[in-house]
Design a protein around this motif. Structure first.
Motif, short mmCIF file in Angstrom:
data_model
loop_
_atom_site.label_atom_id
_atom_site.label_comp_id
_atom_site.label_asym_id
_atom_site.label_seq_id
_atom_site.Cartn_x
_atom_site.Cartn_y
_atom_site.Cartn_z
N ARG A 124 0.78 -1.35 -0.06
CA ARG A 124 0.00 0.02 0.03
C ARG A 124 0.94 1.33 0.02
O ARG A 124 0.71 2.17 -0.67
CB ARG A 124 -0.76 0.06 1.06
CG ARG A 124 -1.92 1.26 1.25
CD ARG A 124 -2.93 0.92 2.41
NE ARG A 124 -3.92 -0.13 2.31
CZ ARG A 124 -4.66 -0.60 3.22
NH1 ARG A 124 -4.53 -0.13 4.52
NH2 ARG A 124 -5.44 -1.80 3.14
N HIS A 125 1.92 1.46 0.88
CA HIS A 125 2.90 2.63 0.79
C HIS A 125 4.25 2.20 0.50
O HIS A 125 5.03 2.84 0.67
CB HIS A 125 2.69 3.06 2.30
CG HIS A 125 1.41 3.39 2.79
ND1 HIS A 125 0.61 4.49 1.96
CD2 HIS A 125 0.44 2.96 3.69
CE1 HIS A 125 -0.50 4.64 2.74
NE2 HIS A 125 -0.63 3.55 3.74
N TRP A 126 4.50 1.30 -0.50
CA TRP A 126 5.92 0.74 -1.05
C TRP A 126 6.34 1.73 -1.77
O TRP A 126 5.73 2.39 -2.65
CB TRP A 126 5.57 -0.50 -1.52
CG TRP A 126 6.88 -1.01 -1.67
CD1 TRP A 126 7.83 -1.00 -2.74
CD2 TRP A 126 7.93 -1.88 -0.71
NE1 TRP A 126 9.12 -1.63 -2.68
CE2 TRP A 126 8.69 -2.22 -1.39
CE3 TRP A 126 7.29 -2.48 0.47
CZ2 TRP A 126 10.04 -3.18 -0.80
CZ3 TRP A 126 8.24 -3.31 1.17
CH2 TRP A 126 9.45 -3.47 0.44
N ASN A 127 7.58 2.10 -1.40
CA ASN A 127 8.31 3.07 -2.27
C ASN A 127 9.71 2.76 -2.83
O ASN A 127 10.36 3.33 -3.59
CB ASN A 127 8.39 4.39 -1.78
CG ASN A 127 6.83 5.21 -1.42
OD1 ASN A 127 6.40 5.49 -2.40
ND2 ASN A 127 6.70 5.58 -0.55
N SER A 150 0.42 -4.99 -7.67
CA SER A 150 0.91 -4.24 -6.54
C SER A 150 2.50 -4.04 -6.69
O SER A 150 3.00 -3.14 -6.32
CB SER A 150 0.70 -5.13 -5.29
OG SER A 150 -0.79 -5.16 -4.99
#
Length: 205
Positions: A124-127, A150
């Motif tokens: 969800r908040h992977w960078n 994803s």
């Protein structure tokens, strides 16, 4: 070419053939020079050992994403249910204890980052840009599509996408991994490098 692993890989529960694992090792040895590796679907750590042993060469890491509650086929009454991995107290599958013990026995804890969560939540908040994504999670179409959408977008140019359990013939196995493999090729973002048994290896263009 034979590789030296820090643990007897045959002692680890899992469904990855030895030559597929060796292909993953060589792929990760190259890809970890581009960025960390990430796998979706660690189970008891068989693929993780191959990946982490390669990452150790470049002092990189493999992020091991798995909720450790088992895929559909691992649940009680299903074909690949393993009662040794069933937590009677919680009445749920739990492969994490076995996974963690195997990584500790292999002395690979410094090169493995377990992420105990569903794939979509972990992403969800992977960078972090990734050199390799290995997809071997749930085999329903919804799960496979979620994993592909994803994580594939985080692969750096020149990095790799590997997908396990590709069966072009429906008589040989489920079609969801093959569907996302075809989707990746049709996207024009990936090119085929090779297939090793049921392992498809693609490169990000």
């Amino acid at each position: 070419m034979s590789i030296k692993l820090p643990i007897d890989i045959r002692a680890i529960k899992g469904f990855l053939a030895a030559h597929e694992g060796e292909a993953l090792y060589h792929l990760a040895a190259e890809a970890s020079g581009l960025g960390p590796c990430l796998e979706v679907g660690s189970y008891c750590g068989k693929s993780t050992v191959y990946l982490a042993t390669a990452c150790k060469l470049t002092d990189n890491v493999v992020f091991a994403v798995d909720h450790h509650r088992g895929s559909e086929e691992h649940q009680p009454g299903e074909e690949y249910h393993d009662p040794d991995l069933f937590d009677e107290r919680a009445q749920l599958m739990d492969s994490f204890r076995n996974f963690r013990a195997n990584i500790r026995t292999a002395e690979l804890e410094d090169w493995v980052v377990p992420i105990v969560a569903p794939s979509a939540i972990a992403a969800r908040h992977w960078n972090t840009p990734l050199g390799l994504v290995f997809i071997d999670g749930g085999h329903s179409l919804e799960a496979a599509m979620t994993d592909y959408r994803s994580w594939s977008r985080h692969i750096v140019p020149g990095g790799y996408l590997a997908i396990h359990d590709i069966f072009p013939d429906p008589a040989d196995g489920g079609q969801a991994p093959y569907d996302i493999y075809k989707l990746a090729l049709a996207s024009a973002q990936f090119e085929l490098v090779e297939t090793v048994d049921t392992l498809g290896i693609l490169r990000r263009i």
